[in-house]
Design a protein around this motif. Structure first.
Motif, PDB file in Angstrom:
ATOM      1  N   GLY A 164      -2.325   8.403  -2.236  1.00 26.07           N
ATOM      2  CA  GLY A 164      -1.874   7.591  -1.110  1.00 26.07           C
ATOM      3  C   GLY A 164      -0.834   6.562  -1.507  1.00 26.07           C
ATOM      4  N   SER A 165      -0.189   5.989  -0.521  1.00 22.02           N
ATOM      5  CA  SER A 165       0.917   5.064  -0.767  1.00 22.02           C
ATOM      6  C   SER A 165       0.483   3.810  -1.514  1.00 22.02           C
ATOM      7  CB  SER A 165       1.579   4.680   0.564  1.00 22.02           C
ATOM      8  OG  SER A 165       0.639   4.109   1.446  1.00 22.02           O
ATOM      9  N   THR A 166      -0.748   3.362  -1.296  1.00 15.92           N
ATOM     10  CA  THR A 166      -1.228   2.158  -1.975  1.00 15.92           C
ATOM     11  C   THR A 166      -1.314   2.368  -3.477  1.00 15.92           C
ATOM     12  OG1 THR A 166      -2.528   1.548  -0.027  1.00 15.92           O
ATOM     13  CG2 THR A 166      -3.107   0.479  -2.103  1.00 15.92           C
ATOM     14  N   ASN A 167      -1.604   3.604  -3.874  1.00 13.11           N
ATOM     15  CA  ASN A 167      -1.810   3.911  -5.286  1.00 13.11           C
ATOM     16  C   ASN A 167      -0.725   4.822  -5.843  1.00 13.11           C
ATOM     17  OD1 ASN A 167      -4.570   2.732  -5.010  1.00 13.11           O
ATOM     18  ND2 ASN A 167      -4.750   4.468  -3.627  1.00 13.11           N
ATOM     19  N   ASP A 168       0.445   4.780  -5.221  1.00 12.67           N
ATOM     20  CA  ASP A 168       1.575   5.607  -5.614  1.00 12.67           C
ATOM     21  C   ASP A 168       1.722   5.621  -7.138  1.00 12.67           C
ATOM     22  OD1 ASP A 168       4.161   6.679  -6.050  1.00 12.67           O
ATOM     23  OD2 ASP A 168       4.831   5.971  -4.085  1.00 12.67           O
ATOM     24  N   LEU A 169       1.739   6.827  -7.727  1.00 17.02           N
ATOM     25  CA  LEU A 169       1.821   6.956  -9.181  1.00 17.02           C
ATOM     26  C   LEU A 169       3.246   6.834  -9.710  1.00 17.02           C
ATOM     27  CD1 LEU A 169      -0.780   9.812  -9.607  1.00 17.02           C
ATOM     28  CD2 LEU A 169      -1.038   7.446 -10.357  1.00 17.02           C
ATOM     29  N   GLY A 170       4.218   6.793  -8.812  1.00 14.20           N
ATOM     30  CA  GLY A 170       5.592   6.506  -9.200  1.00 14.20           C
ATOM     31  C   GLY A 170       6.121   7.397 -10.303  1.00 14.20           C
ATOM     32  N   THR A 171       6.713   6.781 -11.328  1.00 17.46           N
ATOM     33  CA  THR A 171       7.335   7.550 -12.409  1.00 17.46           C
ATOM     34  C   THR A 171       6.313   8.235 -13.307  1.00 17.46           C
ATOM     35  OG1 THR A 171       7.443   5.584 -13.826  1.00 17.46           O
ATOM     36  CG2 THR A 171       9.369   6.070 -12.451  1.00 17.46           C
ATOM     37  N   THR A 172       5.048   7.911 -13.156  1.00 16.81           N
ATOM     38  CA  THR A 172       4.016   8.566 -13.963  1.00 16.81           C
ATOM     39  C   THR A 172       3.421   9.780 -13.265  1.00 16.81           C
ATOM     40  OG1 THR A 172       2.155   7.254 -13.093  1.00 16.81           O
ATOM     41  CG2 THR A 172       3.402   6.321 -14.947  1.00 16.81           C
ATOM     42  N   SER A 173       3.924  10.141 -12.088  1.00 11.41           N
ATOM     43  CA  SER A 173       3.324  11.182 -11.254  1.00 11.41           C
ATOM     44  C   SER A 173       3.771  12.586 -11.634  1.00 11.41           C
ATOM     45  CB  SER A 173       3.688  10.945  -9.785  1.00 11.41           C
ATOM     46  OG  SER A 173       5.086  11.119  -9.603  1.00 11.41           O
ATOM     47  N   ILE A 174       3.049  13.570 -11.100  1.00 11.11           N
ATOM     48  CA  ILE A 174       3.446  14.963 -11.256  1.00 11.11           C
ATOM     49  C   ILE A 174       4.820  15.197 -10.637  1.00 11.11           C
ATOM     50  CG2 ILE A 174       2.885  17.347 -10.644  1.00 11.11           C
ATOM     51  CD1 ILE A 174      -0.046  16.511 -10.510  1.00 11.11           C
ATOM     52  N   SER A 175       5.051  14.636  -9.459  1.00 13.79           N
ATOM     53  CA  SER A 175       6.325  14.863  -8.770  1.00 13.79           C
ATOM     54  C   SER A 175       7.498  14.394  -9.611  1.00 13.79           C
ATOM     55  CB  SER A 175       6.331  14.164  -7.403  1.00 13.79           C
ATOM     56  OG  SER A 175       6.303  12.757  -7.555  1.00 13.79           O
ATOM     57  N   LEU A 235     -14.234  -1.767 -13.075  1.00 20.00           N
ATOM     58  CA  LEU A 235     -14.170  -1.639 -11.622  1.00 20.00           C
ATOM     59  C   LEU A 235     -13.819  -2.975 -10.983  1.00 20.00           C
ATOM     60  CD1 LEU A 235     -17.210   0.685 -11.003  1.00 20.00           C
ATOM     61  CD2 LEU A 235     -14.812   1.270 -11.181  1.00 20.00           C
ATOM     62  N   SER A 236     -12.656  -3.445 -11.301  1.00 24.72           N
ATOM     63  CA  SER A 236     -12.171  -4.684 -10.713  1.00 24.72           C
ATOM     64  C   SER A 236     -11.807  -4.445  -9.255  1.00 24.72           C
ATOM     65  CB  SER A 236     -10.936  -5.157 -11.471  1.00 24.72           C
ATOM     66  OG  SER A 236      -9.896  -4.223 -11.293  1.00 24.72           O
ATOM     67  N   THR A 237     -11.498  -5.517  -8.576  1.00 25.64           N
ATOM     68  CA  THR A 237     -11.091  -5.366  -7.184  1.00 25.64           C
ATOM     69  C   THR A 237      -9.902  -4.428  -7.065  1.00 25.64           C
ATOM     70  OG1 THR A 237     -11.854  -7.601  -6.721  1.00 25.64           O
ATOM     71  CG2 THR A 237     -10.328  -6.628  -5.136  1.00 25.64           C
ATOM     72  N   ALA A 238      -8.939  -4.552  -7.968  1.00 22.25           N
ATOM     73  CA  ALA A 238      -7.754  -3.694  -7.902  1.00 22.25           C
ATOM     74  C   ALA A 238      -8.130  -2.239  -8.082  1.00 22.25           C
ATOM     75  CB  ALA A 238      -6.758  -4.115  -8.968  1.00 22.25           C
ATOM     76  N   ALA A 239      -8.993  -1.966  -9.049  1.00 25.87           N
ATOM     77  CA  ALA A 239      -9.376  -0.572  -9.292  1.00 25.87           C
ATOM     78  C   ALA A 239     -10.144   0.001  -8.122  1.00 25.87           C
ATOM     79  CB  ALA A 239     -10.208  -0.475 -10.566  1.00 25.87           C
ATOM     80  N   LEU A 240     -11.039  -0.786  -7.578  1.00 25.64           N
ATOM     81  CA  LEU A 240     -11.834  -0.288  -6.463  1.00 25.64           C
ATOM     82  C   LEU A 240     -10.975  -0.038  -5.232  1.00 25.64           C
ATOM     83  CD1 LEU A 240     -15.023  -2.468  -6.784  1.00 25.64           C
ATOM     84  CD2 LEU A 240     -14.912   0.009  -6.932  1.00 25.64           C
ATOM     85  N   ALA A 241      -9.965  -0.852  -5.063  1.00 25.95           N
ATOM     86  CA  ALA A 241      -9.107  -0.675  -3.901  1.00 25.95           C
ATOM     87  C   ALA A 241      -8.125   0.469  -4.088  1.00 25.95           C
ATOM     88  CB  ALA A 241      -8.338  -1.964  -3.629  1.00 25.95           C
ATOM     89  N   SER A 242      -8.115   1.043  -5.300  1.00 31.34           N
ATOM     90  CA  SER A 242      -7.053   1.981  -5.625  1.00 31.34           C
ATOM     91  C   SER A 242      -7.390   3.436  -5.419  1.00 31.34           C
ATOM     92  CB  SER A 242      -6.649   1.780  -7.080  1.00 31.34           C
ATOM     93  OG  SER A 242      -7.721   2.113  -7.930  1.00 31.34           O
ATOM     94  N   CYS A 243      -8.415   3.733  -4.692  1.00 29.85           N
ATOM     95  CA  CYS A 243      -8.745   5.141  -4.462  1.00 29.85           C
ATOM     96  C   CYS A 243      -8.537   5.513  -3.007  1.00 29.85           C
ATOM     97  CB  CYS A 243     -10.176   5.434  -4.896  1.00 29.85           C
ATOM     98  SG  CYS A 243     -10.465   7.189  -5.224  1.00 29.85           S
ATOM     99  N   SER A 244      -7.460   5.015  -2.436  1.00 31.41           N
ATOM    100  CA  SER A 244      -7.041   5.342  -1.085  1.00 31.41           C
ATOM    101  C   SER A 244      -7.959   4.694  -0.061  1.00 31.41           C
ATOM    102  CB  SER A 244      -6.971   6.851  -0.892  1.00 31.41           C
ATOM    103  OG  SER A 244      -6.307   7.158   0.300  1.00 31.41           O
ATOM    104  N   ASP A 245      -7.760   5.054   1.182  1.00 33.75           N
ATOM    105  CA  ASP A 245      -8.450   4.372   2.262  1.00 33.75           C
ATOM    106  C   ASP A 245      -9.924   4.720   2.364  1.00 33.75           C
ATOM    107  OD1 ASP A 245      -6.097   3.181   2.951  1.00 33.75           O
ATOM    108  OD2 ASP A 245      -5.546   4.735   4.382  1.00 33.75           O
TER     109      ASP A 245
END
Length: 474
Positions: free
Chosen positions: A290-301, A14-24
């Motif tokens: 959310g946009s901050t955690n966009d899954l990009g090429t790894t996403s369902i879309s 649960l680093s700062t990056a991980a904690l910040a990565s669950c949207s707003d």
């Protein structure tokens, strides 16, 4: 069980990056990232671990993409065009997986990562009275702590259910289930439990979740990015449907329907609802992206949509597409090239894990297995009333049977990861398909390859008690 599984639950994850990565909706992350595993003494710490569970669930190997697509690759609705779609899911589609396969090791790791974080919350014993910046009232603080613990129990139950479906031998000719860690111990070695023992733990955890959460508040349903009491009951209805405990499903669905907190999404908003974060009327539980955690090429879309938005790896079978009537709004989300391009069109869309429509379909099936045909028809037509292109409604059904519910379930939930598991639980055969969707080997219940390989990193550890599933190369 061994270190490979549980080490991912350490607080260091649960680093700062991980904690910040669950949207707003994430809490403050000012503390604690350097704290070693030990007692959590504040609500903020407990919230961090609960949010961390959702981060693990959001991973692209789990609900972020692969676990859902695996459920479609082996379905009778979709197939993997791995020859033209960057090779995604080829080993899953061709039943050529080995113990080193990423589509086995990825979900396995993230499921147990979520469980490890849940276990820290479940077993937490603070050194004194818990504190919380939002309140000084001990009763209010304890109620919040209990609610968080309820979410942890629900997360553990869901992850164990998903592990059982993927790695248990229930449909592959055996009785072995999965490892059931109930405490956080990165040094522990633990053997796999039986299917029956795994089910017993899942059911106990779901019951505990409801006990700790208590009576829902009037506004709890408006927070869709965490599991609430209705979400627990919805997930329980999914689980008990797979188990075949239809009486339990009927009761759970009736409770959710009676709450009047959710509704079927109108035809005009069917596709758009998947891109609405924390606001769609049919969303019971969704995982924040959310946009901050966009899954990009790894996403369902990326797997569903064609270039420039994705690889278009997952295709709808033409024969299944033809089962939609012309006026069905859901047919409109399938392109002329058989790409499902009306669900998860953006790589940053929240993952709608539990929709009200699924609950109604669970209820309709359960009512036809020992309940009320009238109620089954009512649930069924509640969806039909909002799936027409022209008037907003399809003609209501006047009769109903299980085959009709199964067909409706396919049409409504395609692309959301249900297909393979639905076939297995109903005892139906699985048709293996080539890269162009052509039918191949038919695999019946009891085939060893209808489960997935235990990851090599797990079974090769010296002294491990975890046994592999037969039929897979190392």
């Amino acid at each position: 069980m061994k270190k490979y599984i549980l080490k991912y639950g350490m607080l260091a994850v649960l680093s700062t990056a991980a904690l910040a990565s669950c949207s707003d909706d994430f809490i403050e992350t000012e503390f604690y990232q350097q704290v070693q595993q030990g007692p959590l003494n504040t609500i903020e710490e407990l919230e961090s671990f609960v949010k961390g569970q959702y981060v693990s669930m959001r991973n692209a190997s789990y609900y972020g993409c692969d676990f859902l697509m695996i459920g479609e690759v082996r379905s009778n609705s979709m197939y993997s065009d791995f020859a033209n779609g960057a090779g995604y899911y080829q080993t899953v589609a061709s039943y050529s997986m080995t113990a080193g396969d990423q589509y086995s090791s990825g979900p396995y790791m993230n499921m147990y990562q979520a469980i490890a974080k849940a276990n820290i919350v479940i077993n937490n014993v603070p050194t004194g009275q818990l504190t919380w910046k939002s309140s000084q009232d001990p009763a209010v603080i304890q109620a919040r702590a209990n609610y968080l613990k309820g979410q942890a129990y629900a997360t553990r139950a869901l992850a164990l259910f998903d592990l059982l479906r993927m790695f248990g031998q229930e449909y592959a000719g055996g009785t072995t289930g999965v490892v059931i860690p109930t405490t956080y111990d990165p040094q522990a070695k633990q053997a796999r439990s039986t299917v029956a023992e795994t089910r017993a733990q899942i059911e106990a955890d779901f019951d505990k979740a409801l006990t700790f959460m208590g009576t829902p508040s009037s506004s709890v349903h408006t927070i869709r990015t965490e599991i609430n009491q209705y979400g627990v009951k919805a997930l329980m209805s999914r689980y008990y449907l797979y188990k075949g405990d239809y009486a339990k499903v009927r009761s759970l669905v009736a409770d959710i329907v009676a709450s009047k907190k959710y509704s079927v999404i109108p035809a005009s908003d069917f596709s758009g609802s998947f891109s609405k974060p924390n606001s769609a009327a049919n969303s019971i539980f969704e995982i924040a992206v959310g946009s901050t955690n966009d899954l990009g090429t790894t996403s369902i879309s990326n797997k569903l949509n064609i270039a420039p938005n994705g690889y278009g790896n997952m295709k709808v079978l033409p024969a299944f597409k033809a089962t939609y009537v012309a006026d069905d709004i859901r047919a409109g989300v399938i392109s002329p090239t058989n790409v499902l391009n009306g669900k998860y069109v953006n790589s940053f869309d929240n993952i709608h894990l539990v929709r009200y429509e699924e609950v109604l379909l669970n209820g309709a099936e359960a009512e036809l297995n020992g309940g009320s045909i009238t109620k089954a028809l009512e649930y069924f037509n509640e969806i039909q009333a909002k799936r027409g292109k022209a008037s907003g409604a399809l003609p209501p059904a006047v009769t109903i049977d299980l085959d009709k519910v199964y067909a409706e379930r396919q049409k409504e939930l395609i692309g959301e990861g249900f297909g393979y598991w639905d076939l297995l639980r109903r005892g139906q055969s699985i048709t293996q398909r080539s890269a162009n969707g052509a039918s191949g080997t038919v695999r019946n219940i009891g085939d060893q390859l209808l489960t997935f390989p235990i990851p090599r990193a797990e079974i090769n550890v010296p002294g491990t008690l975890v046994t592999p599933n037969p039929g897979f190369g190392n």
